[in-house]
Write an enzyme that holds these catalytic residues in place. Structure first.
Site, PDB file in Angstrom:
ATOM      1  N   GLY A   1      20.748  29.152  30.606  1.00  0.00           N
ATOM      2  CA  GLY A   1      20.820  29.339  28.889  1.00  0.00           C
ATOM      3  C   GLY A   1      19.929  29.943  29.126  1.00  0.00           C
ATOM      4  O   GLY A   1      18.816  29.791  28.341  1.00  0.00           O
TER       5      GLY A   1
ATOM      6  N   THR B   1      20.020  33.897  27.866  1.00  0.00           N
ATOM      7  CA  THR B   1      20.386  34.926  27.466  1.00  0.00           C
ATOM      8  C   THR B   1      19.874  34.825  25.724  1.00  0.00           C
ATOM      9  O   THR B   1      19.762  35.988  25.692  1.00  0.00           O
ATOM     10  CB  THR B   1      22.068  34.475  26.947  1.00  0.00           C
ATOM     11  OG1 THR B   1      22.818  33.306  26.783  1.00  0.00           O
ATOM     12  CG2 THR B   1      22.287  35.296  28.778  1.00  0.00           C
TER      13      THR B   1
ATOM     14  N   GLY C   1      16.846  33.513  23.270  1.00  0.00           N
ATOM     15  CA  GLY C   1      16.179  32.157  22.424  1.00  0.00           C
ATOM     16  C   GLY C   1      14.932  31.654  23.753  1.00  0.00           C
ATOM     17  O   GLY C   1      14.188  32.803  24.167  1.00  0.00           O
TER      18      GLY C   1
ATOM     19  N   GLY D   1      15.041  30.463  26.349  1.00  0.00           N
ATOM     20  CA  GLY D   1      15.589  30.548  27.969  1.00  0.00           C
ATOM     21  C   GLY D   1      15.419  31.992  27.996  1.00  0.00           C
ATOM     22  O   GLY D   1      14.435  32.941  29.442  1.00  0.00           O
TER      23      GLY D   1
ATOM     24  N   SER E   1      11.140  18.009  24.784  1.00  0.00           N
ATOM     25  CA  SER E   1      10.910  18.856  23.453  1.00  0.00           C
ATOM     26  C   SER E   1       9.722  17.474  22.950  1.00  0.00           C
ATOM     27  O   SER E   1      10.074  16.464  23.502  1.00  0.00           O
ATOM     28  CB  SER E   1      12.093  18.598  22.410  1.00  0.00           C
ATOM     29  OG  SER E   1      11.808  18.518  21.445  1.00  0.00           O
TER      30      SER E   1
ATOM     31  N   TYR F   1      19.493  14.127  20.369  1.00  0.00           N
ATOM     32  CA  TYR F   1      19.190  15.341  20.851  1.00  0.00           C
ATOM     33  C   TYR F   1      17.730  13.979  20.930  1.00  0.00           C
ATOM     34  O   TYR F   1      17.010  15.192  22.129  1.00  0.00           O
ATOM     35  CB  TYR F   1      18.583  15.957  19.633  1.00  0.00           C
ATOM     36  CG  TYR F   1      17.191  17.759  19.682  1.00  0.00           C
ATOM     37  CD1 TYR F   1      18.495  18.493  21.192  1.00  0.00           C
ATOM     38  CD2 TYR F   1      16.462  17.254  19.726  1.00  0.00           C
ATOM     39  CE1 TYR F   1      17.285  19.254  21.545  1.00  0.00           C
ATOM     40  CE2 TYR F   1      15.175  18.566  20.189  1.00  0.00           C
ATOM     41  CZ  TYR F   1      15.671  18.867  21.337  1.00  0.00           C
ATOM     42  OH  TYR F   1      15.152  20.521  21.419  1.00  0.00           O
TER      43      TYR F   1
END
Length: 264
Positions: free
Chosen positions: A14, A16, A18, A20, A141, A154
């Site tokens: 992931g 591409t 933010g 990552g 997180s 989440y």
């Protein structure tokens, strides 16, 4: 502190945009051959080209695959059968009242946020252990330990990553492979900008929206602002290095002091 990762291959799921993307850029700057992943072929190609311009001389590759599926994990492993550094960053988030979350949504969050990393760790760790060196990281997180009322699904997925990471660290004991979780606090990404807009009334300018979001919805933060992705990446790059050889089985916080506890 000089960190040198030349000769190592890193895969960031992931990556591409933010957090990552920032992690991939940081690893590439340190000299690692860095594999960019996303679901869209054009999106991966664009991210690789952007990073090549941003990090001159970077050794970059890309692979388009949906890592929320077993087929996606198989595609990546076939293309890159061995990596030295695995950063399980892929994740989704969104606000929804907990009593309105149906079974399908619970499963989707678990598949994307938890099983994507489990599958990759299961595929790559045996090779790392045989070679006597490896780094596995799960991007969790603050929500792993401070469950947000508006994002219980989440938070559940990020809590699960703490257990997964600790368990894999035990499996790798004594092999030269370290496994850790990085607990990111509220971070300034494209997705979070949209999330802030949902949570703050009145459509104020970004600086005001961020200030109000932190004051009204994340008042525990000692930083009093959103964290920038590069600040998360700095911790990940350190943990990927030889400098962090004695750090394993841990949950390391880059949360701006959001978690109101001495230990996770």
């Amino acid at each position: 502190m000089e960190i040198e990762l030349t000769g190592r291959t890193a895969l960031v799921s992931g990556s591409t945009q933010g957090i990552g993307r920032a992690i991939a850029a940081g690893l590439a700057r340190a000299g690692a051959r860095t594999v960019i992943n996303g679901r869209s072929g054009p999106g991966v190609t664009a991210a690789v080209e952007e990073l090549r311009a941003e990090v001159p001389g970077a050794d970059l590759a890309g692979v388009a695959a949906d890592l929320a599926t077993a087929a996606g994990a198989h595609t990546v492993a076939e293309r890159f059968p061995a990596v030295d550094i695995l950063v399980n960053n892929l994740g989704v988030f969104g606000a929804r009242p907990v009593l309105e979350i149906d079974d399908a949504e619970w499963r989707r969050y678990f598949e994307i946020n938890v099983l994507s990393g489990v599958r990759l760790a299961r595929r790559y760790m045996p090779g790392m252990m045989e070679r006597g060196w490896g780094r596995v990281q799960f991007i969790a997180s603050d929500s792993a330990v401070v469950t947000p009322e508006e994002m219980v699904h989440y938070g559940m997925s990020k809590t699960a990553l703490l257990a997964v990471s600790r368990g894999y660290a035990k499996a790798a004991a004594g092999t030269g492979v370290t496994v850790n979780t990085v607990m990111a606090g509220p971070t300034h990404t494209e997705g979070v900008e949209d999330f802030v807009a949902e949570m703050v009334d009145g459509d104020p300018p970004w600086d005001e929206a961020q200030r109000r979001f932190m004051a009204e919805h994340r008042p525990q933060s000692l930083l009093r602002r959103l964290i920038e992705p590069d600040e998360i990446a700095n911790m990940v790059v350190y943990l990927a290095s030889d400098r962090a050889s004695a750090t394993t089985g841990g949950a390391l916080r880059v949360d701006g002091g959001y978690i109101d506890a001495i230990l996770p």
